[in-house]
Design a protein around this motif. Structure first.
Motif, PDB file in Angstrom:
ATOM      1  N   ALA A 112       0.771  -1.386  -0.041  1.00 34.34           N
ATOM      2  CA  ALA A 112       0.056   0.068   0.075  1.00 34.34           C
ATOM      3  C   ALA A 112       0.808   1.429  -0.137  1.00 34.34           C
ATOM      4  O   ALA A 112       0.511   2.114  -0.654  1.00 34.34           O
ATOM      5  CB  ALA A 112      -0.807  -0.140   1.231  1.00 34.34           C
ATOM      6  N   ALA A 113       1.958   1.247   0.769  1.00 41.68           N
ATOM      7  CA  ALA A 113       2.850   2.431   0.789  1.00 41.68           C
ATOM      8  C   ALA A 113       3.387   2.897  -0.527  1.00 41.68           C
ATOM      9  O   ALA A 113       3.622   3.941  -1.138  1.00 41.68           O
ATOM     10  CB  ALA A 113       3.811   2.069   1.813  1.00 41.68           C
ATOM     11  N   GLU A 114       3.950   1.598  -1.200  1.00 38.02           N
ATOM     12  CA  GLU A 114       4.556   1.563  -2.683  1.00 38.02           C
ATOM     13  C   GLU A 114       3.572   2.023  -3.504  1.00 38.02           C
ATOM     14  O   GLU A 114       3.777   3.123  -4.237  1.00 38.02           O
ATOM     15  CB  GLU A 114       4.939   0.227  -2.964  1.00 38.02           C
ATOM     16  N   ASN A 115       2.285   1.751  -3.511  1.00 41.62           N
ATOM     17  CA  ASN A 115       1.281   2.190  -4.636  1.00 41.62           C
ATOM     18  C   ASN A 115       0.988   3.713  -4.211  1.00 41.62           C
ATOM     19  O   ASN A 115       0.840   4.347  -5.083  1.00 41.62           O
ATOM     20  CB  ASN A 115      -0.323   1.320  -4.237  1.00 41.62           C
ATOM     21  N   LYS A 116       1.027   4.124  -2.903  1.00 41.50           N
ATOM     22  CA  LYS A 116       0.704   5.357  -2.651  1.00 41.50           C
ATOM     23  C   LYS A 116       1.893   6.272  -3.012  1.00 41.50           C
ATOM     24  O   LYS A 116       1.829   7.503  -3.814  1.00 41.50           O
ATOM     25  CB  LYS A 116       0.685   5.681  -1.201  1.00 41.50           C
ATOM     26  N   LYS A 117       2.960   6.044  -3.090  1.00 38.78           N
ATOM     27  CA  LYS A 117       4.231   6.404  -3.412  1.00 38.78           C
ATOM     28  C   LYS A 117       4.144   6.597  -4.983  1.00 38.78           C
ATOM     29  O   LYS A 117       4.581   7.905  -5.581  1.00 38.78           O
ATOM     30  CB  LYS A 117       5.674   5.794  -3.138  1.00 38.78           C
ATOM     31  N   GLN A 118       4.004   5.519  -5.704  1.00 42.13           N
ATOM     32  CA  GLN A 118       3.790   5.895  -7.198  1.00 42.13           C
ATOM     33  C   GLN A 118       2.874   6.741  -7.436  1.00 42.13           C
ATOM     34  O   GLN A 118       2.807   7.506  -8.614  1.00 42.13           O
ATOM     35  CB  GLN A 118       3.571   4.417  -7.887  1.00 42.13           C
ATOM     36  N   GLU A 119       1.644   6.744  -7.001  1.00 41.55           N
ATOM     37  CA  GLU A 119       0.525   7.768  -7.135  1.00 41.55           C
ATOM     38  C   GLU A 119       0.906   9.139  -7.089  1.00 41.55           C
ATOM     39  O   GLU A 119       0.670  10.039  -7.773  1.00 41.55           O
ATOM     40  CB  GLU A 119      -0.690   7.586  -6.367  1.00 41.55           C
ATOM     41  N   GLU A 120       1.524   9.222  -5.781  1.00 39.17           N
ATOM     42  CA  GLU A 120       2.221  10.569  -5.574  1.00 39.17           C
ATOM     43  C   GLU A 120       3.148  11.008  -6.588  1.00 39.17           C
ATOM     44  O   GLU A 120       3.196  12.334  -6.945  1.00 39.17           O
ATOM     45  CB  GLU A 120       2.665  10.896  -4.229  1.00 39.17           C
ATOM     46  N   LYS A 121       3.975  10.252  -7.251  1.00 43.44           N
ATOM     47  CA  LYS A 121       4.963  10.612  -8.158  1.00 43.44           C
ATOM     48  C   LYS A 121       4.281  10.889  -9.429  1.00 43.44           C
ATOM     49  O   LYS A 121       4.831  11.812 -10.342  1.00 43.44           O
ATOM     50  CB  LYS A 121       5.833   9.396  -8.057  1.00 43.44           C
ATOM     51  N   ALA A 122       3.121  10.241  -9.759  1.00 39.49           N
ATOM     52  CA  ALA A 122       2.539  10.322 -10.761  1.00 39.49           C
ATOM     53  C   ALA A 122       1.875  11.875 -11.052  1.00 39.49           C
ATOM     54  O   ALA A 122       1.836  12.624 -11.749  1.00 39.49           O
ATOM     55  CB  ALA A 122       1.457   9.288 -11.244  1.00 39.49           C
ATOM     56  N   ASN A 123       1.213  12.349  -9.614  1.00 39.28           N
ATOM     57  CA  ASN A 123       0.408  13.532  -9.660  1.00 39.28           C
ATOM     58  C   ASN A 123       1.871  14.525  -9.788  1.00 39.28           C
ATOM     59  O   ASN A 123       1.362  15.655 -10.214  1.00 39.28           O
ATOM     60  CB  ASN A 123       0.174  13.463  -8.113  1.00 39.28           C
ATOM     61  N   ARG A 124       2.852  14.213  -8.996  1.00 44.49           N
ATOM     62  CA  ARG A 124       3.922  15.535  -9.122  1.00 44.49           C
ATOM     63  C   ARG A 124       4.537  15.692 -10.816  1.00 44.49           C
ATOM     64  O   ARG A 124       4.599  16.571 -11.223  1.00 44.49           O
ATOM     65  CB  ARG A 124       4.965  15.027  -8.301  1.00 44.49           C
ATOM     66  N   LYS A 125       4.600  14.438 -11.507  1.00 47.72           N
ATOM     67  CA  LYS A 125       4.896  14.561 -12.957  1.00 47.72           C
ATOM     68  C   LYS A 125       3.865  15.419 -13.846  1.00 47.72           C
ATOM     69  O   LYS A 125       4.081  16.185 -14.386  1.00 47.72           O
ATOM     70  CB  LYS A 125       5.158  13.155 -13.496  1.00 47.72           C
TER      71      LYS A 125
END
Length: 556
Positions: A242-255
């Motif tokens: 879940a933490a990894e998925n959240k990190k990926q989502e946040e990175k996608a939002n930043r991009k």
């Protein structure tokens, strides 16, 4: 046969009949009791009771006394069998125990085979009754005593196996049953019990294996110890995912934000910026914002602390202004310590309330006063050496002397006077002077030589104008039997006990118990004459006690 007896009782609990197994005429009875059904466990049992005092020394060295002990033990065994048939376990156990004690002095490695056989029978019967009473540990101990004398006694082995099984000692029970079958391979009761013990051991082993497999299994539902660990690891994996998925989502939002900013810059004619540089600028901005926020929170806390400090100082100034009003006087300080002074100058507890003059007048004079008897004489007081409460007496209108209460017991309730000292002195004198006034037909004469022990107490109680004489004593006496021709020559001596000289017994109920063994044994050829003389002495002792009771009633 033992196998027939055991099989007969396995299917019918409570139907044992030791008399049927002991149906040999005395004094050569050697057969034993049948097996006993199972019950619930309880405590140990003491092998010494008050009813054994006069039996523990039974038996004598000569053949006449041996036969006497054997006959009495056989009678006790038959009496115990009768009680057993009625289901009176306590009485049956008492008879078997007394019969065993009768044979103590005549038993041993060199004892007569009849004595040894009867003793083993009594002990196995006793073990059976103890099992009936659910006293499994005591039943096992008594059976072990039999096996100390005869290690291959089949019934004793069977009894001990039953008791051991009830106590959970399955291995010991199995061992005893195997020894019993090695002696009597066709014993059906032992065979059946051994099968039951083996089955119980197998069941217990399977249950243990199942429990261990469930506790220490390598995986799956069979291992409850590992279930918690696997559940914890599963939760950790889920949280990590879940933490990894959240990190990926946040990175996608930043991009997405970076792309929007690049488009905005290009529209303004500025150069586009790489994602890494944009990330560094974003992190620097966030870091700066955090520092500013922390600085603001720190300044806020400082101002709050200064405000609290100012408020505390102001409160302290107000308290200093009120100090003069809060000071306590010396009287208030003394009261806080828990003491105060009364009007007459005494120091007493703070909670003591003084009576007013009006209250004192209402109460009157409450000073303790000495009581006076009805006749005007002073009430007798207790002396320093006596604990006897005085009981006054007066003469009634009919001329009889009636007991009346003392001056401090005008209501006539219970009042008791301790007379133990006088009772012991007078009873000792009366017993020690006991002797046969005339010689017996055999020319023998008996008397009490010494009062070895006299314990107990006596008193006179007065209630409702009536006296009650209360006493309870136990005496141990030494007696001697002499020949009338030469009274200085002691033919025989022994010990006699009066275990219950009690005011609640009738005169003819006084128990006189002679110890079984003589201190100085009489000639064997005249044993019956000496026993007759001893019984005559018992009659004389009862007369002495009756005379003492009359003296007691006249004295008080």
């Amino acid at each position: 046969m033992p196998d027939q007896e055991e099989a007969a009782t396995e299917g019918a609990p409570g139907s044992e009949d030791p008399k049927a197994a002991d149906a040999t005429p005395p004094p050569t009875a050697t057969s034993e009791d049948p097996a006993v059904p199972e019950s619930s466990p309880t405590d140990d049992i003491s092998t010494t009771t008050s009813d054994e005092d006069d039996d523990s020394d039974a038996g004598a060295g000569d053949s006449a006394m041996d036969e006497d002990a054997l006959v009495k033990a056989t009678f006790l065994k038959e009496e115990g069998n009768d009680h057993f048939k009625k289901g009176a376990w306590d009485e049956a156990a008492r008879c078997y125990r007394r019969g065993t004690n009768r044979l103590k002095k005549v038993s041993g490695p060199d004892a007569d085979p009849q004595v040894t056989s009867l003793q083993l029978t009594l002990q196995t019967n006793h073990s059976m009754v103890l099992f009936k009473q659910s006293k499994y540990r005591a039943s096992r101990d008594v059976a072990s005593k039999v096996l100390d004398s005869d290690p291959k006694h089949v019934k004793a082995l069977y009894r001990r196996a039953l008791a051991s099984r009830k106590m959970g000692d399955l291995d010991d029970a199995k061992k005893d049953l195997r020894v019993a079958l090695s002696v009597d391979a066709n014993n059906k009761a032992c065979q059946k019990e051994l099968v039951a013990v083996k089955k119980q051991i197998e069941t217990a082993t399977k249950q243990q294996k199942t429990a261990l497999a469930k506790a220490f299994g390598s995986g799956g539902k069979a291992s409850f110890l590992y279930n918690d660990k696997e559940e914890e690891e599963r939760k950790k994996r889920e949280e990590k995912a879940a933490a990894e998925n959240k990190k990926q989502e946040e990175k996608a939002n930043r991009k997405k934000q970076w792309e929007d900013e690049c488009v905005s810059r290009m529209a303004k004619g500025e150069d586009a910026i790489s994602f890494d540089d944009w990330e560094k600028e974003r992190e620097e901005k966030e870091k700066k914002a955090r520092k500013e926020k922390q600085a603001k929170e720190k300044e806020k806390r400082r101002k709050e602390a200064e405000a609290r400090k100012s408020a505390k100082a102001a409160s302290k100034r107000n308290d200093d202004d009120d100090d003069d009003d809060d000071e306590l006087t010396e009287q208030e300080l003394a009261s806080l310590r828990g003491y105060k002074k009364t009007k007459d100058g005494r120091t007493t507890s703070y909670f003591t309330r003084e009576l007013s003059e009006e209250e004192k007048q209402r109460l009157g004079d409450i000073t303790p006063k000495k009581l006076e008897s009805a006749s005007g004489a002073e009430t007798p007081t207790l002396s320093a050496t006596s604990s006897v409460s005085p009981v006054a007496s007066s003469t009634g209108v009919d001329g009889s002397t009636a007991s009346r209460p003392s001056a401090w017991n005008q209501a006539g309730t219970w009042e008791e006077k301790d007379c133990t000292g006088w009772c012991k002195d007078s009873l000792t004198s009366k017993l020690q002077s006991t002797l046969l006034q005339k010689q017996t037909d055999s020319g023998l004469r008996a008397k009490i030589r010494k009062v070895d022990e006299l314990t107990g107490e006596g008193s006179v109680a007065t209630t409702g104008g009536k006296k009650r004489y209360i006493f309870d004593f136990h005496a141990k006496l030494t007696y001697e039997i002499t020949n009338a021709a030469d009274e200085n020559k002691k033919e025989a001596t022994g010990v006699v006990r009066l275990p219950d000289i009690c005011s609640t017994h009738a005169e003819d109920e006084l128990e006189v118990a002679f110890d079984g063994a003589w201190k100085t044994a009489p000639p064997s050829q005249d044993a019956s004459a000496f026993l007759t003389t001893r019984q005559d002495l018992a009659v004389a002792l009862r007369s002495s006690v009756q005379e003492w009771v009359q003296d007691f009633n006249q004295q008080f």
